[in-house]
Design a protein around this motif. Sequence first.
Motif, PDB file in Angstrom:
ATOM      1  N   THR A 151       4.148   2.863   6.164  1.00  0.00           N
ATOM      2  CA  THR A 151       5.186   3.898   6.187  1.00  0.00           C
ATOM      3  C   THR A 151       6.481   3.392   5.563  1.00  0.00           C
ATOM      4  OG1 THR A 151       4.212   4.794   8.217  1.00  0.00           O
ATOM      5  CG2 THR A 151       6.447   5.493   7.666  1.00  0.00           C
ATOM      6  N   ALA A 152       6.852   2.158   5.893  1.00  0.00           N
ATOM      7  CA  ALA A 152       8.071   1.588   5.306  1.00  0.00           C
ATOM      8  C   ALA A 152       7.933   1.454   3.800  1.00  0.00           C
ATOM      9  CB  ALA A 152       8.354   0.226   5.938  1.00  0.00           C
ATOM     10  N   GLY A 153       6.774   1.009   3.339  1.00  0.00           N
ATOM     11  CA  GLY A 153       6.567   0.879   1.901  1.00  0.00           C
ATOM     12  C   GLY A 153       6.621   2.206   1.188  1.00  0.00           C
ATOM     13  N   ALA A 154       6.087   3.263   1.828  1.00  0.00           N
ATOM     14  CA  ALA A 154       6.121   4.582   1.207  1.00  0.00           C
ATOM     15  C   ALA A 154       7.540   5.126   1.140  1.00  0.00           C
ATOM     16  CB  ALA A 154       5.227   5.544   1.991  1.00  0.00           C
ATOM     17  N   LEU A 155       8.308   4.920   2.201  1.00  0.00           N
ATOM     18  CA  LEU A 155       9.688   5.412   2.212  1.00  0.00           C
ATOM     19  C   LEU A 155      10.569   4.638   1.245  1.00  0.00           C
ATOM     20  CD1 LEU A 155      10.181   5.979   6.047  1.00  0.00           C
ATOM     21  CD2 LEU A 155       9.855   7.714   4.282  1.00  0.00           C
ATOM     22  N   LEU A 156      10.285   3.356   1.079  1.00  0.00           N
ATOM     23  CA  LEU A 156      11.069   2.535   0.164  1.00  0.00           C
ATOM     24  C   LEU A 156      10.508   2.542  -1.249  1.00  0.00           C
ATOM     25  CD1 LEU A 156      11.672  -0.578   2.450  1.00  0.00           C
ATOM     26  CD2 LEU A 156      13.278   1.276   1.953  1.00  0.00           C
ATOM     27  N   GLY A 157       9.344   3.178  -1.426  1.00  0.00           N
ATOM     28  CA  GLY A 157       8.716   3.176  -2.735  1.00  0.00           C
ATOM     29  C   GLY A 157       9.569   3.836  -3.800  1.00  0.00           C
ATOM     30  N   ALA A 158      10.375   4.826  -3.396  1.00  0.00           N
ATOM     31  CA  ALA A 158      11.225   5.507  -4.375  1.00  0.00           C
ATOM     32  C   ALA A 158      12.306   4.582  -4.925  1.00  0.00           C
ATOM     33  CB  ALA A 158      11.863   6.739  -3.733  1.00  0.00           C
ATOM     34  N   LEU A 159      12.625   3.511  -4.193  1.00  0.00           N
ATOM     35  CA  LEU A 159      13.649   2.580  -4.642  1.00  0.00           C
ATOM     36  C   LEU A 159      13.114   1.550  -5.621  1.00  0.00           C
ATOM     37  CD1 LEU A 159      15.386   1.922  -1.189  1.00  0.00           C
ATOM     38  CD2 LEU A 159      15.984   3.631  -2.919  1.00  0.00           C
ATOM     39  N   ILE A 160      11.782   1.459  -5.728  1.00  0.00           N
ATOM     40  CA  ILE A 160      11.185   0.487  -6.646  1.00  0.00           C
ATOM     41  C   ILE A 160      11.189   1.063  -8.050  1.00  0.00           C
ATOM     42  CG2 ILE A 160       9.093  -0.811  -7.188  1.00  0.00           C
ATOM     43  CD1 ILE A 160       8.380  -0.743  -4.255  1.00  0.00           C
ATOM     44  N   PRO A 161      11.701   0.348  -9.026  1.00  0.00           N
ATOM     45  CA  PRO A 161      11.741   0.883 -10.402  1.00  0.00           C
ATOM     46  C   PRO A 161      10.338   1.168 -10.931  1.00  0.00           C
ATOM     47  CG  PRO A 161      13.145  -1.061 -10.176  1.00  0.00           C
ATOM     48  CD  PRO A 161      12.341  -0.966  -8.913  1.00  0.00           C
ATOM     49  N   PHE A 206       0.821  -1.207   0.000  1.00  0.00           N
ATOM     50  CA  PHE A 206       0.000   0.000   0.000  1.00  0.00           C
ATOM     51  C   PHE A 206       0.858   1.262   0.000  1.00  0.00           C
ATOM     52  CE2 PHE A 206      -1.852   3.323   2.784  1.00  0.00           C
ATOM     53  CZ  PHE A 206      -2.865   3.758   1.937  1.00  0.00           C
ATOM     54  N   GLY A 207       1.889   1.291   0.846  1.00  0.00           N
ATOM     55  CA  GLY A 207       2.757   2.457   0.898  1.00  0.00           C
ATOM     56  C   GLY A 207       3.488   2.701  -0.411  1.00  0.00           C
ATOM     57  N   ALA A 208       3.970   1.621  -1.028  1.00  0.00           N
ATOM     58  CA  ALA A 208       4.650   1.767  -2.324  1.00  0.00           C
ATOM     59  C   ALA A 208       3.685   2.246  -3.395  1.00  0.00           C
ATOM     60  CB  ALA A 208       5.284   0.437  -2.722  1.00  0.00           C
ATOM     61  N   LEU A 209       2.446   1.779  -3.336  1.00  0.00           N
ATOM     62  CA  LEU A 209       1.451   2.207  -4.317  1.00  0.00           C
ATOM     63  C   LEU A 209       1.116   3.686  -4.159  1.00  0.00           C
ATOM     64  CD1 LEU A 209      -0.417   1.275  -6.597  1.00  0.00           C
ATOM     65  CD2 LEU A 209      -2.136   0.719  -4.871  1.00  0.00           C
ATOM     66  N   VAL A 210       1.146   4.173  -2.922  1.00  0.00           N
ATOM     67  CA  VAL A 210       0.893   5.593  -2.674  1.00  0.00           C
ATOM     68  C   VAL A 210       1.925   6.456  -3.382  1.00  0.00           C
ATOM     69  CG1 VAL A 210       0.954   7.386  -0.891  1.00  0.00           C
ATOM     70  CG2 VAL A 210      -0.366   5.308  -0.514  1.00  0.00           C
ATOM     71  N   THR A 211       3.201   6.138  -3.207  1.00  0.00           N
ATOM     72  CA  THR A 211       4.251   6.951  -3.822  1.00  0.00           C
ATOM     73  C   THR A 211       4.270   6.784  -5.339  1.00  0.00           C
ATOM     74  OG1 THR A 211       5.826   5.168  -3.386  1.00  0.00           O
ATOM     75  CG2 THR A 211       5.671   6.925  -1.753  1.00  0.00           C
ATOM     76  N   GLN A 212       3.974   5.575  -5.823  1.00  0.00           N
ATOM     77  CA  GLN A 212       3.946   5.370  -7.268  1.00  0.00           C
ATOM     78  C   GLN A 212       2.767   6.077  -7.915  1.00  0.00           C
ATOM     79  OE1 GLN A 212       4.249   1.321  -8.539  1.00  0.00           O
ATOM     80  NE2 GLN A 212       6.440   1.216  -8.101  1.00  0.00           N
ATOM     81  N   SER A 213       1.755   6.406  -7.128  1.00  0.00           N
ATOM     82  CA  SER A 213       0.603   7.140  -7.650  1.00  0.00           C
ATOM     83  C   SER A 213       0.839   8.643  -7.678  1.00  0.00           C
ATOM     84  CB  SER A 213      -0.644   6.830  -6.814  1.00  0.00           C
ATOM     85  OG  SER A 213      -0.950   5.456  -6.858  1.00  0.00           O
ATOM     86  N   GLY A 214       2.022   9.076  -7.256  1.00  0.00           N
ATOM     87  CA  GLY A 214       2.358  10.491  -7.292  1.00  0.00           C
ATOM     88  C   GLY A 214       2.086  11.239  -6.005  1.00  0.00           C
ATOM     89  N   LEU A 215       1.668  10.557  -4.963  1.00  0.00           N
ATOM     90  CA  LEU A 215       1.407  11.199  -3.679  1.00  0.00           C
ATOM     91  C   LEU A 215       2.656  11.180  -2.817  1.00  0.00           C
ATOM     92  CD1 LEU A 215      -2.080   9.578  -2.924  1.00  0.00           C
ATOM     93  CD2 LEU A 215      -1.651  11.839  -3.900  1.00  0.00           C
ATOM     94  N   ASP A 216       2.746  12.113  -1.889  1.00  0.00           N
ATOM     95  CA  ASP A 216       3.878  12.156  -0.969  1.00  0.00           C
ATOM     96  C   ASP A 216       3.831  10.972  -0.014  1.00  0.00           C
ATOM     97  OD1 ASP A 216       4.830  14.514  -2.066  1.00  0.00           O
ATOM     98  OD2 ASP A 216       3.575  15.753  -0.749  1.00  0.00           O
ATOM     99  N   TRP A 217       4.990  10.595   0.534  1.00  0.00           N
ATOM    100  CA  TRP A 217       5.077   9.416   1.393  1.00  0.00           C
ATOM    101  C   TRP A 217       4.215   9.540   2.643  1.00  0.00           C
ATOM    102  CZ3 TRP A 217       6.539   9.529   6.438  1.00  0.00           C
ATOM    103  CH2 TRP A 217       7.175  10.698   6.899  1.00  0.00           C
TER     104      TRP A 217
END
Length: 250
Positions: free
Chosen positions: A164-174, A48-59
């Motif tokens: 929170t961890a997924g959102a912070l690490l979301g930037a590392l996902i290609p 969920f956190g990674a999907l948030v950042t990939q959707s263009g929202l802030d972490w």
Amino acid sequence: MGIRTAVADRPTAFDASTPARRGRSEARRAFEESAAVGLGFIPLGVAFGALVTQSGLDWWWAALSSALIYGGSFEFLLIGLVGAAAPLATVAVTAFLVNVRHVFYALSFPLHRVRGRLGKAYSTFSLTDEAYALTGTAGARAWPGKRVLWVQLLLHLYWVGGATAGALLGALIPDGVVGLEFALTALFTVLALDALRERRHDLPTPLLALLSALLAWVVAPDQLLLVAFALFTAALLARHAATRREAGRA
């Protein structure tokens, strides 16, 4: 004899620490009861956190949503609604249809064991499918209110930490990695299979769900989820009314 009685009546350090030890004991037991479910919460929260950042929202959207909304499936839907700038009325109706099941959970949830207004308020807020499943078992009928609260708090922390961890690490996902949103579909697929195994005699319920989805797909494919939920809820209410009517005649 008098000296022995006086010594026995005097509060000792052991007696004074008993409430604190009981609190720690309930927390430890709650951790043991919730650990298996919590291990499932963490990867789903990370998705969920990674999907948030990939959707263009802030972490911090992931951290804030998981802490204050704590809606699980609705939070996944909310990402798409926010990204599409959906009207507030649409968000409200979607939230109601997705979470209306909690009204029925409250009928048998052991809220009466939880003490204090603050404790009851938090227990009501943090009532989730998983918390209800854990507290609804035969062994949980003897749980004190403190353990119920600890279980709910630990599940909440698992979800917030994972998101929170997924959102912070979301930037590392290609950017080429896709399919994170399927985590919600996979979750409900597993829950549906478990429900079918436990209620094999109740085949009309999955059939009603399937027919509701197919009818929604034909009538309103752009609003498939919303229409399907509405049709399924209406079908369940109609079946319940018919069952009560037949029972009254009998």
